[in-house]
Scaffold this active site. Structure first.
Site, short mmCIF file in Angstrom:
data_model
loop_
_atom_site.label_atom_id
_atom_site.label_comp_id
_atom_site.label_asym_id
_atom_site.label_seq_id
_atom_site.Cartn_x
_atom_site.Cartn_y
_atom_site.Cartn_z
N HIS A 65 0.83 -1.21 0.00
CA HIS A 65 0.00 0.00 0.00
C HIS A 65 0.86 1.25 0.00
CE1 HIS A 65 0.30 1.16 4.36
NE2 HIS A 65 0.44 -0.13 4.56
N ASP A 179 6.05 2.31 6.81
CA ASP A 179 4.81 1.57 6.59
C ASP A 179 3.95 2.39 5.63
OD1 ASP A 179 2.40 0.21 6.76
OD2 ASP A 179 1.96 0.90 8.79
N GLU A 211 -5.28 1.37 2.50
CA GLU A 211 -5.08 0.28 3.45
C GLU A 211 -5.24 0.77 4.89
OE1 GLU A 211 -2.75 -2.58 6.03
OE2 GLU A 211 -2.55 -0.40 5.78
N GLU A 212 -4.72 1.96 5.17
CA GLU A 212 -4.79 2.47 6.54
C GLU A 212 -6.20 2.92 6.92
OE1 GLU A 212 -2.47 2.01 8.47
OE2 GLU A 212 -0.53 2.19 7.47
N ASP A 234 4.36 -5.94 3.53
CA ASP A 234 4.08 -4.92 4.57
C ASP A 234 5.04 -5.15 5.73
OD1 ASP A 234 2.82 -2.82 5.90
OD2 ASP A 234 0.81 -3.53 5.43
N HIS A 328 3.52 3.07 13.31
CA HIS A 328 2.53 4.15 13.32
C HIS A 328 2.99 5.40 14.07
CE1 HIS A 328 -1.22 1.69 11.97
NE2 HIS A 328 -0.16 1.47 11.22
#
Length: 362
Positions: A65, A179, A211-212, A234, A328
């Site tokens: 992603h 990410d 995706e998030e 990922d 994150h």
């Protein structure tokens, strides 16, 4: 190869791309593919797809992603202070005093700071309390709603951590959106290889969106290309820091990772148990190239693959990835050597998917 993957990663991390607002990062990836004379097309959702026709074996979709987590503007106060709503799994305790950018396609980025109450007026009972995401405010220095709007910022505008990309020791890279810009960098190198190969299965390289946001962005691409096999690239949760030792045996710099079990455990109640033929394929390919393949089994992890595996008659699926720390956060960390090994592993695995490669569960 190492230099190209490193350069791609560091450049991609400097381009914002909140879920649903991936135009800038998609344009950057498209430009890199065009430089290599690799054709690509985007669908209505925004996924970017390059197809490499093959001559044998089941078809494969390999995807990562391109979007990142962040915020969406929900209100601009008359005094210019901006209120936001969280987009994706943004951790509250990593937010205060962080630099952010607010952006639109047609205006310069507007930089801001997530407000943090001044220490000198913080009461003792407040010092150990983390504000909720809904309480977050952004200060850009502008003093009115009109000034903010002149930068093209309005309700619905995207906000992300201020892009950063830096080298740290022992071949590690720190950045804003490892990410999954690291996965995108791996796919770019894989696409370069596929363009030059002489034979093998049909491979669809997909740089996916959203995706998030809702873990469904890549489904549109999968519906179009109808793969027999899907491989998601990922992050893998690194467990080489003191507070993570009990979660597994995944270390930075010790090789790419393969997920043997993932399960969200909350809400959506979904996950992936990989197809045994693909587990064997990755293990054999790693042995062939003398690559140490690390293994992961986690609760609390979920990717688009959880939904793609259920399309049509079922899609043989596996999650592959790279160890990453600080997931994150505004600065995540990975090791460039893990990305290089992951790309070699994918090259080798794809070359071993022949017309005799069976996905039948006997």
């Amino acid at each position: 190869m190492k230099a190209r993957i490193k350069s791609d990663l560091m450049e991609l991390m400097m381009v914002p791309g909140l879920s649903g607002h991936e135009d800038l990062i998609r344009a950057e990836i498209r430009k890199k593919l065009k430089t290599e004379d690799i054709q690509c097309a985007s669908d209505r959702l925004g996924n970017l797809i390059s197809t490499f026709k093959g001559d044998a074996g089941p078809s494969v979709m390999v995807f990562a992603h391109m979007d990142q987590l962040g915020f969406v503007v929900r209100k601009i106060n008359d005094d210019g202070i901006i209120k936001v709503v969280r987009m994706g799994g943004v951790p509250e305790r990593a937010l205060l005093s962080q630099s952010v950018i607010l952006y639109s396609k047609h205006k310069p980025y507007l930089e801001g700071i997530i407000y943090n109450k001044s220490h000198h007026i913080t009461e003792p009972n407040e010092k150990y309390i983390v504000p909720k995401a809904s309480e977050i405010s952004i200060d850009t220095g502008l003093r009115s709603k009109l000034e903010v709007e002149q930068y093209g910022i309005k309700i619905g505008s995207p906000v992300v951590y201020k892009p950063q990309s830096l080298e740290v020791k022992n071949d590690c890279i720190a950045g804003t959106s490892i990410d999954d810009r690291a996965g995108c960098a791996v796919l770019l190198e894989l696409a370069r290889h596929l363009k030059k190969r002489k034979n093998g299965p049909t491979v669809h390289i997909v740089f996916s969106v959203q995706e998030e946001f809702n873990l469904r962005g890549a489904m549109s691409a999968a519906h179009q290309v109808k793969p027999d096999i899907a491989i998601q690239i990922d992050l893998m949760l690194a467990t080489d820091t003191p507070e993570t030792h009990d979660y597994g045996e995944m270390e930075l710099g010790k090789g790419p990772g393969m997920s043997l079990f993932s399960f969200h455990g909350r809400g959506t109640l979904n996950g992936v148990i990989p197809h045994p033929s693909l587990v064997d394929l990755m293990e054999q390919s790693a042995d062939l190239k003398n690559i140490k393949l690390q293994r992961s089994a986690q609760v609390g992890v979920l990717t688009d693959l959880s939904y793609i595996q259920q399309l049509g008659n079922g899609v043989a699926s596996i999650d592959m990835g790279f160890p990453m720390r600080n997931s994150h956060s505004s600065l995540e960390i990975c090791n460039i050597n893990d990305l290089v090994s992951l790309e070699v592993l994918l090259e080798t695995a794809l070359s071993n998917i022949t017309s005799e490669f069976s996905l039948i569960r006997s």
